[in-house]
Design an enzyme around this catalytic site. Structure first.
Site, PDB file in Angstrom:
ATOM      1  N   SER A 151      42.672  52.923  -8.413  1.00  0.00           N
ATOM      2  CA  SER A 151      42.109  52.535  -9.708  1.00  0.00           C
ATOM      3  C   SER A 151      42.475  53.590 -10.744  1.00  0.00           C
ATOM      4  CB  SER A 151      40.581  52.398  -9.617  1.00  0.00           C
ATOM      5  OG  SER A 151      40.008  52.210 -10.900  1.00  0.00           O
ATOM      6  N   SER A 211      41.638  46.905  -8.601  1.00  0.00           N
ATOM      7  CA  SER A 211      40.916  48.156  -8.817  1.00  0.00           C
ATOM      8  C   SER A 211      39.418  48.044  -8.540  1.00  0.00           C
ATOM      9  CB  SER A 211      41.135  48.657 -10.251  1.00  0.00           C
ATOM     10  OG  SER A 211      40.497  47.812 -11.186  1.00  0.00           O
ATOM     11  N   LYS A 270      35.593  47.872 -15.186  1.00  0.00           N
ATOM     12  CA  LYS A 270      35.269  48.970 -14.274  1.00  0.00           C
ATOM     13  C   LYS A 270      33.754  49.061 -14.155  1.00  0.00           C
ATOM     14  CE  LYS A 270      39.658  50.342 -14.234  1.00  0.00           C
ATOM     15  NZ  LYS A 270      40.531  50.138 -13.058  1.00  0.00           N
ATOM     16  N   SER A 311      43.792  42.704 -11.188  1.00  0.00           N
ATOM     17  CA  SER A 311      44.256  43.746 -10.270  1.00  0.00           C
ATOM     18  C   SER A 311      43.195  44.025  -9.216  1.00  0.00           C
ATOM     19  CB  SER A 311      44.564  45.041 -11.042  1.00  0.00           C
ATOM     20  OG  SER A 311      43.361  45.641 -11.494  1.00  0.00           O
TER      21      SER A 311
END
Length: 325
Positions: free
Chosen positions: A290, A128, A183, A126
């Site tokens: 995100s 994010s 992350k 993705s």
């Protein structure tokens, strides 16, 4: 044994097919562990039973051939057309079901150990982490940087470094540990993290950011450029995206219930959380696109998989290969 091996390979094909089609969630670490155990059983059986039995049969064939030749020689026959070499080779040959089990054991074991204790590849699914990591980036994760963990159960047995602010980490999503997320660490245990007015605050201090010159990041989906900022967390400088037009609220329908939810205070425009011991606060670099700790809470230490550090391939853009910090 050939039939049993065929059944096992059929079961493996069904499992992988259902995993690929999304019928069920797979666990690659567990699959590698099972394959290592199964092929080890075949390898041991080959080493201590099947191979000795084949060698015994070949030796018996040679003994019988020598006995027959000696008998014929006593009768004055010295020329014998029979050649046992091809028969001996067939007796010693490893059957296909051992080639595809015992023969693969060293390879599967090496992959299992490498992936479990050293490095593991992941694919970025993705956006994010844009602009640091792009969709399609294939990255490497250092599995031992934060300590040695037992495979499958992910239990730490040897401690190493603790995660630091600014590290990019792969971890098991707290709401579904069968899913891996990536992350950036924003808050470590004891930190107070605030996100308000699209700005990050740590322990009462605004984290400094610097607007980078145009053109910024070009998004191919929207065919637009977005402002890129440089942010510094601890000693790590990295780039982030902040889009005023994409500001997300913190209403009840956006925020999940999670452990230590009482450590967080929410308003329509802001969230402030006190990071509990043994947990970390994660955010994506694409701050307004995100879903991270602002919405689903803290990441416990036992969920950490490893530290991401290198893009080893992006088939759509080979220039992406390299370190990303």
């Amino acid at each position: 044994m050939g039939l049993l091996t065929g059944v096992l390979y059929g079961a493996l094909a069904v499992y992988l097919g259902g995993w690929y089609l999304g019928k069920w969630t797979g666990n690659f670490s567990l699959l590698l562990f099972i394959l290592s155990v199964v092929t080890l059983v075949y390898w041991l059986a080959e080493r201590f039973r099947f191979a000795p039995a084949r060698r015994t049969a070949a030796a018996e064939l040679e003994r019988q051939d020598a006995q027959r030749r000696a008998e014929l020689a006593r009768q004055g026959i010295t020329r014998v057309d029979t050649d046992v070499d091809s028969a001996r080779e067939k007796l010693l040959a490893q059957p296909w079901w051992l080639d595809w089990t015992a023969g693969l054991f060293p390879v599967i074991l090496a992959v299992f150990l490498l992936r479990s204790f050293l490095f593991e590849p992941f694919k970025i699914p993705s956006g994010s982490m844009i602009p640091t990591l792009l969709v399609g980036d294939l990255i490497l994760v250092n599995k031992y940087h934060y300590g040695v963990r037992l495979p499958v159960i992910n239990r730490k047995i040897i401690a190493n470094h603790d995660p630091q602010r600014g590290d990019v980490i792969v971890f098991r999503y707290p709401k579904d540990t069968s899913v891996d997320y990536i992350k950036r660490v924003v808050g470590v245990p004891g930190d107070e993290v605030s996100w308000r007015d699209q700005k990050l605050w740590l322990n009462g201090q605004e984290v400094p950011v610097e607007a980078l010159p145009p053109p910024g990041y070009y998004d191919e989906d929207s065919l637009r450029y977005f402002q890129v900022f440089k942010e510094k967390l601890g000693t790590i400088e990295h780039r982030i995206l902040v889009n005023p037009q994409a500001r997300r609220p913190f209403g009840p329908e956006e925020v999940y219930t999670f452990p230590f939810r009482e450590n967080c205070r929410y308003s329509a425009e802001a969230v402030t959380c006190k990071v509990p011991p043994g947990h970390y606060f994660m955010m994506g670099d694409n701050r307004d696109n995100s879903e991270d700790s602002r919405y689903w809470g803290f990441v416990p230490d036992q969920n950490i998989v490893g530290k991401a550090f290198f893009v080893w391939m992006n088939f759509g853009n080979l220039r992406r290969i390299g370190s990303f910090n």
